[in-house]
Write a protein that holds these residues in place. Structure first.
Motif, short mmCIF file in Angstrom:
data_model
loop_
_atom_site.label_atom_id
_atom_site.label_comp_id
_atom_site.label_asym_id
_atom_site.label_seq_id
_atom_site.Cartn_x
_atom_site.Cartn_y
_atom_site.Cartn_z
N LEU A 296 18.32 5.56 -0.64
CA LEU A 296 16.89 5.50 -0.35
C LEU A 296 16.22 4.52 -1.30
CD1 LEU A 296 16.13 9.32 0.06
CD2 LEU A 296 16.34 7.62 1.89
N ASN A 297 15.35 3.69 -0.75
CA ASN A 297 14.56 2.79 -1.56
C ASN A 297 13.33 3.51 -2.09
OD1 ASN A 297 16.31 0.68 -1.04
ND2 ASN A 297 15.10 -0.10 0.66
N VAL A 298 12.98 3.20 -3.33
CA VAL A 298 11.81 3.81 -3.96
C VAL A 298 10.89 2.69 -4.42
CG1 VAL A 298 10.99 5.30 -5.83
CG2 VAL A 298 13.16 5.81 -4.69
N GLY A 299 9.83 2.51 -3.67
CA GLY A 299 8.85 1.47 -3.97
C GLY A 299 7.59 1.74 -3.18
N THR A 300 6.66 0.82 -3.24
CA THR A 300 5.35 1.06 -2.64
C THR A 300 5.15 0.35 -1.31
OG1 THR A 300 4.28 -0.83 -3.72
CG2 THR A 300 4.38 1.24 -4.96
N GLY A 301 5.94 -0.69 -1.04
CA GLY A 301 5.70 -1.50 0.13
C GLY A 301 4.64 -2.57 -0.09
N VAL A 302 4.19 -2.72 -1.35
CA VAL A 302 3.19 -3.74 -1.70
C VAL A 302 3.76 -4.59 -2.82
CG1 VAL A 302 0.87 -4.15 -2.59
CG2 VAL A 302 1.30 -2.20 -1.06
N GLN A 303 3.75 -5.90 -2.64
CA GLN A 303 4.22 -6.78 -3.71
C GLN A 303 3.05 -7.51 -4.35
OE1 GLN A 303 7.03 -9.69 -2.33
NE2 GLN A 303 5.77 -10.33 -0.61
N THR A 304 3.21 -7.74 -5.64
CA THR A 304 2.13 -8.34 -6.44
C THR A 304 2.70 -9.46 -7.28
OG1 THR A 304 1.03 -6.18 -6.56
CG2 THR A 304 0.35 -7.86 -8.16
N GLY A 305 2.05 -10.61 -7.25
CA GLY A 305 2.47 -11.73 -8.08
C GLY A 305 2.12 -11.49 -9.53
N VAL A 306 2.82 -12.20 -10.40
CA VAL A 306 2.59 -12.04 -11.84
C VAL A 306 1.15 -12.36 -12.20
CG1 VAL A 306 3.24 -12.89 -14.11
CG2 VAL A 306 5.00 -12.49 -12.41
N GLU A 307 0.62 -13.43 -11.64
CA GLU A 307 -0.77 -13.80 -11.95
C GLU A 307 -1.74 -12.73 -11.45
OE1 GLU A 307 1.45 -15.65 -10.50
OE2 GLU A 307 1.73 -17.45 -11.72
N GLU A 308 -1.44 -12.14 -10.28
CA GLU A 308 -2.28 -11.06 -9.75
C GLU A 308 -2.25 -9.84 -10.65
OE1 GLU A 308 -2.10 -11.08 -5.03
OE2 GLU A 308 -0.10 -11.29 -5.92
N LEU A 309 -1.07 -9.54 -11.21
CA LEU A 309 -0.97 -8.40 -12.12
C LEU A 309 -1.81 -8.64 -13.38
CD1 LEU A 309 2.04 -6.23 -12.93
CD2 LEU A 309 0.81 -7.26 -14.83
N VAL A 310 -1.75 -9.86 -13.91
CA VAL A 310 -2.55 -10.17 -15.10
C VAL A 310 -4.03 -10.02 -14.78
CG1 VAL A 310 -3.19 -11.97 -16.74
CG2 VAL A 310 -0.79 -11.67 -16.09
N ALA A 311 -4.46 -10.49 -13.61
CA ALA A 311 -5.87 -10.36 -13.23
C ALA A 311 -6.26 -8.89 -13.10
CB ALA A 311 -6.11 -11.09 -11.91
N ARG B 163 12.85 11.25 4.81
CA ARG B 163 13.93 12.16 4.39
C ARG B 163 13.56 13.04 3.21
NH1 ARG B 163 19.74 9.09 5.28
NH2 ARG B 163 19.36 8.51 7.45
N LEU B 164 12.64 12.58 2.38
CA LEU B 164 12.25 13.37 1.19
C LEU B 164 10.82 13.87 1.26
CD1 LEU B 164 13.76 11.26 -1.75
CD2 LEU B 164 14.77 13.24 -0.61
N GLY B 165 10.04 13.37 2.20
CA GLY B 165 8.61 13.66 2.19
C GLY B 165 7.93 13.01 1.00
N TRP B 166 8.50 11.89 0.53
CA TRP B 166 8.01 11.22 -0.67
C TRP B 166 7.18 10.01 -0.30
CZ3 TRP B 166 8.49 6.21 -2.32
CH2 TRP B 166 8.12 5.93 -3.65
N SER B 167 6.08 9.82 -0.98
CA SER B 167 5.30 8.60 -0.89
C SER B 167 4.73 8.30 -2.26
CB SER B 167 4.14 8.75 0.11
OG SER B 167 4.61 8.89 1.43
N PRO B 168 4.53 7.04 -2.60
CA PRO B 168 3.91 6.72 -3.89
C PRO B 168 2.48 7.24 -3.93
CG PRO B 168 4.09 4.77 -2.50
CD PRO B 168 4.87 5.83 -1.83
N THR B 169 2.10 7.78 -5.08
CA THR B 169 0.78 8.39 -5.22
C THR B 169 -0.15 7.59 -6.12
OG1 THR B 169 1.48 9.74 -7.10
CG2 THR B 169 1.77 10.69 -4.90
N VAL B 170 0.40 6.63 -6.88
CA VAL B 170 -0.38 5.88 -7.86
C VAL B 170 -0.27 4.40 -7.53
CG1 VAL B 170 -0.64 5.33 -10.31
CG2 VAL B 170 0.01 7.63 -9.62
N ASP B 171 -1.40 3.76 -7.23
CA ASP B 171 -1.36 2.33 -6.96
C ASP B 171 -1.38 1.55 -8.28
OD1 ASP B 171 -4.02 2.20 -7.86
OD2 ASP B 171 -4.85 2.02 -5.85
N LEU B 172 -1.23 0.24 -8.18
CA LEU B 172 -1.06 -0.56 -9.39
C LEU B 172 -2.27 -0.50 -10.31
CD1 LEU B 172 0.66 -2.49 -11.05
CD2 LEU B 172 -0.25 -4.39 -9.66
N ALA B 173 -3.47 -0.56 -9.74
CA ALA B 173 -4.67 -0.53 -10.59
C ALA B 173 -4.75 0.77 -11.38
CB ALA B 173 -5.92 -0.72 -9.74
#
Length: 287
Positions: free
Chosen positions: A213-228, A265-275
């Motif tokens: 099973l993959n564990v991630g958010t489905g949202v990708q963020t560039g390095v510059e976007e993370l710094v912002a 399969r797990l009833g799992w979803s990410p609960t905390v976004d990047l911000a």
């Protein structure tokens, strides 16, 4: 439900958070760190597993050293641990392995569990080999095994050389953050969400053996976007130096998870976004 849990890599970033969660949930936890046992030594590793007598094993130990032949051999031994399943007691009902998204080939679309294994770098190759070995050995032994391929995990207590700690330290100190010259995007997933997926996988007795099973958010963020985003969260300017960082083996313009299988399969979803995750990490850091 709780029981006896063994956590290898308990001194690592995710391992410390997992041990805290399990103990809060009432588990009896044996945590193995590098100070406790050399997991590159199969005899010592097997003895430690037998002594723990676990109901569930969380296999989080990971080696990364690769500068010398001896270091590479030790990293292979730790990341594959071919002795682990044979050392399990009869009472053990599950092994949950924390894998890595670097086991996959990079691709322009969200990565699901069916994309080819084409590891990026030596670390990814050893993690992929360990995942395959665990699945094969567990199937022969009749032990339920699950591999959770985590994407870019972040949160409080991460290693200070990783990107989020470096960016937040720069907000605090005024240092300049070196950035790679090429475009680099990642799927950033909160450490508490990764821990929750591990616990859910351990308790999901209906999960088919050998599930990945993959564990991630489905949202990708560039390095510059993370710094912002970090600038907004901290309320402080963060200086950057594009091209000053050599980049990583696994850097790519597209690196994002398809998390649907974990949800189904797990009833799992990410609960905390990047911000929110950056805000929590910033609040946990010493000033």
């Amino acid at each position: 439900m709780s029981g006896r849990a063994l956590v290898t890599g308990a001194g690592g970033f995710v391992g410390r958070h997992l041990v805290a969660r399990l103990r809060a949930d009432g588990w009896h936890v044996t945590g193995l760190t590098r100070a406790d046992v050399d997991l590159a030594d199969p005899v010592a590793g097997a003895a430690a597993v037998r002594a723990a007598d676990p109901d569930v094993v969380f296999s989080l130990a990971a080696g990364r050293a690769r500068a010398t032949p001896a270091e590479r051999a030790a990293t292979v031994a730790v990341n594959t641990a071919p002795w682990l399943v044979d050392a399990l007691p009869e009472r053990c009902r599950a092994v949950v392995r924390l894998g890595s998204s670097t086991e996959y080939a990079a691709g322009p679309r969200p990565l699901d569990e069916d994309v080819p294994l084409r590891p990026r770098g030596f670390f990814g190759a050893t993690k992929a080999a360990g995942s395959l070995l665990l699945q094969a050995a567990a199937a022969e032994r009749g032990v339920r095994a699950a591999v959770l391929r985590a994407f870019q995990v972040y949160g409080p207590g991460d290693h200070p050389t990783r990107l989020v700690p470096v960016v937040l330290a720069a907000a605090r100190t005024g240092a300049t953050v070196p950035l790679p010259a090429s475009v680099s995007r990642r799927d950033w997933v909160w450490v508490g969400d990764v821990v929750d997926a591990c616990v859910r996988a351990a308790l999901a007795d209906d999960l088919p053996p050998g599930t990945v099973l993959n564990v991630g958010t489905g949202v990708q963020t560039g390095v510059e976007e993370l710094v912002a985003a970090a600038c907004r969260v901290t309320g402080r300017p963060i200086a950057t130096a594009p091209g000053a960082h050599p980049g990583r083996d696994w850097d790519t313009a597209d690196w994002v998870c398809d998390p649907r299988a974990a949800r189904e399969r797990l009833g799992w979803s990410p609960t905390v976004d990047l911000a929110e995750g950056l805000a929590r990490t910033w609040a946990a850091e010493p000033r």
